[in-house]
Structures are given as C-alpha cells and as structure tokens.
Motif scaffolding. Structure first.
Motif, mmCIF file in Angstrom:
data_model
loop_
_atom_site.group_PDB
_atom_site.id
_atom_site.type_symbol
_atom_site.label_atom_id
_atom_site.label_comp_id
_atom_site.label_asym_id
_atom_site.label_seq_id
_atom_site.Cartn_x
_atom_site.Cartn_y
_atom_site.Cartn_z
ATOM 1 N N ASN A 1 0.851 -1.186 0.000
ATOM 2 C CA ASN A 1 0.000 0.000 0.000
ATOM 3 C C ASN A 1 0.890 1.242 0.000
ATOM 4 O O ASN A 1 0.957 1.990 0.981
ATOM 5 N N TYR A 2 1.601 1.442 -1.108
ATOM 6 C CA TYR A 2 2.597 2.523 -1.197
ATOM 7 C C TYR A 2 2.574 3.114 -2.598
ATOM 8 O O TYR A 2 2.528 2.379 -3.596
ATOM 9 N N TRP B 1 4.545 4.872 -5.353
ATOM 10 C CA TRP B 1 5.930 5.132 -5.757
ATOM 11 C C TRP B 1 6.014 6.474 -6.478
ATOM 12 O O TRP B 1 5.246 6.747 -7.389
ATOM 13 N N SER C 1 9.208 9.961 0.542
ATOM 14 C CA SER C 1 9.498 8.890 -0.420
ATOM 15 C C SER C 1 10.709 8.097 0.071
ATOM 16 O O SER C 1 11.794 8.190 -0.514
#
Length: 321
Positions: A38-39, A41, A285
């Motif tokens: 669940n990221y 990019w 990030s």
C-alpha cells in the motif's frame, strides 16, 4: 584435452545462465511484492535533488510603462521614473511600451545548479579521501611500530590497535567529536574525517604488518649482501612486494571506509546519508530515496573495485617482467 576444455567452458556458461535466471526471478519476486504494498511510488520526486534549474528574476520597482533604451530599461510611472540596468545574462520578459505593475517580472535568467544529492556526494568523497590518506599514513606508521625492535613502540601500537578494533566506530565518532574535537575546537568535518582515519588506520596497520612479515627472510639477507641499509631494503625490496600482496585487502578496507563514512551523518555532517534523510523528510518517499542513495554508494565502491583490480593486474605484469 580439447574436449575437457570445451566441457569446462560449457559448464561455466551454464553457470552464468543459472545465476542470471536466479537474479531475474528474485527481482521479479521483489517487484511483485512491492506492487502489492500500500505505497505510492514517486520516482520523479528524487531526481530534482541531483540538479535543478534556478530562476533569477528582476522585479519592477513601480507601476508604469516600459521604455527600452539600448541596454537600459526605464519604467516610466505617473509621477516618477526608474532606470534599471539589465545584465546581458538576463532575458527580458517585457517589450517596449508594455505596462507593468510593481513586482512584475521584467527580466529573468535560468541556470543549472547542483542539488543536495550531488553536494552530499561531494562531501562523502572529500571526507572519504581525507580519511583514506590519514588511515594509510597511520596504518603504515603503526605497522612499522609493530615490527620494530623497540618494545615500547610495539606496546604502544598493540594497545592502540586493540582499543580501536575492539570498540564500535559509531562510539568512537561520538567520543572524538564531543570530547577531543571540543577540546581542540575542530570543525565537525575534520572531526569526522579524523575519526574514520584513526579507525581504519588500525585495520590497515594489521594488513600491512602481515604483508611485510610474509616476505621471505632471504629478501632481507639478499638486500644486506648488496650493501643496502634497513631503510633502503624496506623502500626498494620489501614494501613493493608487501603492497602487492596487501592490495586486495587494502582495496576492501577503502571500500569499507567509503560505506562507513555514512556514520558521520550522526554529527550533522551533510554527507550523502544525511541528505537522504532530509529528502525523505521533505518528499515522504523513503523507498525511492534510499534505493537511489544505495545505488550511488554502490557506484563509488564498484569503481574502487575496478580501480583496485586494474592496479593489481598492472603490478602482476610488472612482477612477471
């Protein structure tokens, strides 16, 4: 004989194929695992920290009409006028007769500037280079003290090496920075470089000592029979052979030094690692940032490995001649 050689080549080629297949499969598994996270990019958020376009502007100082007279620009207001000299490096954003308001941009110039990542890389290279010179100097001195015929020199070197190798580098950086650097009012950059140099100097000392003592005693006797004194024997006979034997390990120590230079970020030296932490704080990030930082460190160490291999090959050729 030829058939056996051909079989060996086939086995080697097959081994390369298997290795490539392993890493491709491993990379694919990592990619799939990352895709299920669940990221979000954001690869585009990091490159601008390598280099960016800086824009400098000249604002209008009052409301009025633009009048261009050669290299001068005049803003004619209702009650006042202002002449502004525009440098040739700037490009005008207005034309003769244009109306402008106060703080409007009338000229601008753009230039490429190095970003924090490149600045951090430069600091990492500078502190690693200074520490490497210091480490090799200290290591050479300690190595000769260890093989000295004077017992007190042996004892001093032995205790130093034991203490340095027996305590963590991070702890040594803290001790040196907060105690020794404070006493002598050293800048944090110098404190970090000296800490690294003192630490790796102990390891290089043992590498050089082992290499020197591995040289056959007959070399000393042969040099003595030629009329050479101890210093000449070391410079012209022993050290060239010892450095040749120690080179792979020395290169390994230099690679470790570059990687461990990241620890100086704990005393607020803006190296590559500290810049990485700042970028993560600004962009949120972490994965992209640390992967890029790791790639930069790998590029440095890989180049060092190639350089060390080339030097080793050159020394082998010279030895063969």
């Amino acid at each position: 004989m030829a058939k056996g050689k051909q079989t060996l080549l086939h086995n080697k080629a097959f081994g390369h194929v298997v290795a490539v297949a392993f890493y491709v499969a491993f990379g694919y598994l990592l990619f799939m695992a990352a895709s299920n996270m669940n990221y979000i990019w954001k690869w585009t958020s990091v490159p601008k920290y390598f280099a960016y376009e800086k824009v400098e502007t000249i604002p209008a100082s009052l409301d009025g009409t633009i009048q261009i007279r050669g290299s001068a620009l005049i803003i004619q207001g209702r009650e006042d006028s202002k002449e502004i000299a525009i440098d040739k490096s700037y490009s005008l954003s207005v034309k003769d007769g244009d109306s402008v308001y106060e703080n409007d941009t009338i000229a601008k110039k753009t230039s490429m500037q190095i970003g924090p990542l490149l600045e951090g890389l430069i600091v990492t290279l500078e502190i690693s280079g200074l520490a490497a010179i210091l480490a090799f100097s200290i290591g050479s001195l300690l190595a000769f003290m260890r093989i000295s015929s004077y017992q007190f020199l042996k004892d001093i070197a032995t205790v130093y090496i034991a203490i340095i190798r027996g305590t963590p580098l991070l702890v040594q950086i803290f001790i040196f920075y907060f105690i020794i650097a404070t006493i002598f009012e050293l800048e944090r950059f110098l404190a970090g470089a000296i800490s690294l140099g003192l630490f790796f100097g102990a390891y290089i000392a043992e590498v050089l000592r082992g290499a020197i003592q591995s040289i056959d005693k007959g070399q000393y006797e042969a040099a003595k029979s030629l009329g050479m004194n101890y210093t000449q024997t070391m410079i012209y006979i022993i050290m060239p052979q010892a450095l040749k034997r120690a080179l792979p390990t020395l290169v390994g120590e230099m690679i470790a030094l570059v990687k461990d230079s990241s620890l100086v970020s704990v005393i607020s030296i803006t190296d590559l690692t500290k810049v990485g932490r700042e970028i993560v704080a600004n962009t949120f990030s972490p994965f992209e940032t640390w992967l890029i930082i790791a790639a930069v460190y790998f590029a440095i160490t890989f180049l060092l490995s190639i350089l060390g291999h080339k030097i080793e090959m050159k020394m082998k050729k010279q030895g063969g001649m």
